[in-house]
Design a protein around this motif. Sequence first.
Motif, short mmCIF file in Angstrom:
data_model
loop_
_atom_site.label_atom_id
_atom_site.label_comp_id
_atom_site.label_asym_id
_atom_site.label_seq_id
_atom_site.Cartn_x
_atom_site.Cartn_y
_atom_site.Cartn_z
N ALA A 1 -8.88 7.85 6.55
CA ALA A 1 -7.51 7.33 6.45
C ALA A 1 -7.57 5.82 6.19
O ALA A 1 -8.36 5.11 6.80
N LEU A 2 -6.74 5.37 5.26
CA LEU A 2 -6.65 3.96 4.90
C LEU A 2 -5.20 3.50 5.07
O LEU A 2 -4.29 4.15 4.58
N TRP A 3 -5.01 2.38 5.75
CA TRP A 3 -3.70 1.77 5.87
C TRP A 3 -3.67 0.57 4.92
O TRP A 3 -4.68 -0.14 4.79
N TYR A 4 -2.52 0.35 4.30
CA TYR A 4 -2.44 -0.71 3.30
C TYR A 4 -1.02 -1.24 3.16
O TYR A 4 -0.05 -0.60 3.60
N LYS A 5 -0.92 -2.42 2.54
CA LYS A 5 0.37 -3.04 2.23
C LYS A 5 0.47 -3.19 0.72
O LYS A 5 -0.48 -3.66 0.09
N THR A 6 1.61 -2.79 0.15
CA THR A 6 1.85 -2.93 -1.28
C THR A 6 2.93 -3.96 -1.50
O THR A 6 4.01 -3.87 -0.90
N THR A 7 2.66 -4.94 -2.37
CA THR A 7 3.63 -5.97 -2.73
C THR A 7 3.95 -5.83 -4.21
O THR A 7 3.04 -5.76 -5.04
N GLU B 1 9.58 -7.08 -11.78
CA GLU B 1 10.88 -6.40 -11.70
C GLU B 1 10.72 -4.89 -11.91
O GLU B 1 11.68 -4.15 -11.78
N GLU B 2 9.51 -4.44 -12.25
CA GLU B 2 9.27 -3.02 -12.50
C GLU B 2 9.30 -2.24 -11.19
O GLU B 2 9.14 -2.80 -10.12
N LYS B 3 9.46 -0.90 -11.32
CA LYS B 3 9.47 -0.05 -10.14
C LYS B 3 8.05 0.09 -9.60
O LYS B 3 7.12 0.41 -10.32
N VAL B 4 7.91 -0.18 -8.31
CA VAL B 4 6.64 -0.02 -7.60
C VAL B 4 6.98 0.62 -6.27
O VAL B 4 7.95 0.24 -5.62
N LYS C 1 11.11 -6.88 -6.01
CA LYS C 1 10.20 -7.94 -6.45
C LYS C 1 9.96 -8.91 -5.29
O LYS C 1 10.90 -9.38 -4.66
N GLY C 2 8.68 -9.13 -4.98
CA GLY C 2 8.31 -10.01 -3.88
C GLY C 2 8.27 -9.31 -2.53
O GLY C 2 7.78 -9.87 -1.55
N GLY C 3 8.76 -8.07 -2.46
CA GLY C 3 8.77 -7.32 -1.21
C GLY C 3 7.44 -6.65 -0.94
O GLY C 3 6.66 -6.37 -1.85
#
Length: 193
Positions: free
Chosen positions: A97-103, A107-110, A153-155
């Motif tokens: 299991a890997l925990w991660y943060k995505t930023t 302006e594209e969908k992520v 964006k930036g989140g």
Amino acid sequence: MAKSVLNTCAATALVLALSACGGASTKSDEVATSPSSGGSQSTPSKSVAAPSDTPEDDSSFVDGVLTTPKMKIEITKHTVIGVGKKGNEYGSKPVLALWYKTTNLTEEKVNPTDFILVFTAFQDNDPNAENELQVAGLPDDRFLDSQTENIKKGGTVENAVAYELDDQTTPVVLVASNDLGMSEIGKSTYALK
């Protein structure tokens, strides 16, 4: 006479097409022949596009942090979860299991599940073939509702992912790419102990 005109037109079109292919230097030619970061000259290659001729050429995966023009993914923690344990209650194999943060950097969908589009996990325990690991169930139910949220964006949004292990001793190599595994950005090895 009409047949002669058609042949002339076809020959002219073919010459124009061939001259366009062999014309001026393209960006991929320039990139392939430019010095690498190590100071040595790389070999020119026109038949295969180098990963650096795409807009993602400034992508990197170092110390568990993937950075692309579109997003940044930082792996914050990893652990092995046995069969039947919390986070792997329904699995038939132990998982990494890997925990991660995505930023989101654009302006594209992520969304956090884009992780599985840019990473592939391998366990090198087969002498004859690559052993790509399968994605397992979500190992942390805190992310059930947020794992598919679009990130502004930036989140930054946290999430987790798990891969089914074939054994509990061979390290897992996580490979990052921008093009579904066609070209490697970088890789990181995760010990299972």
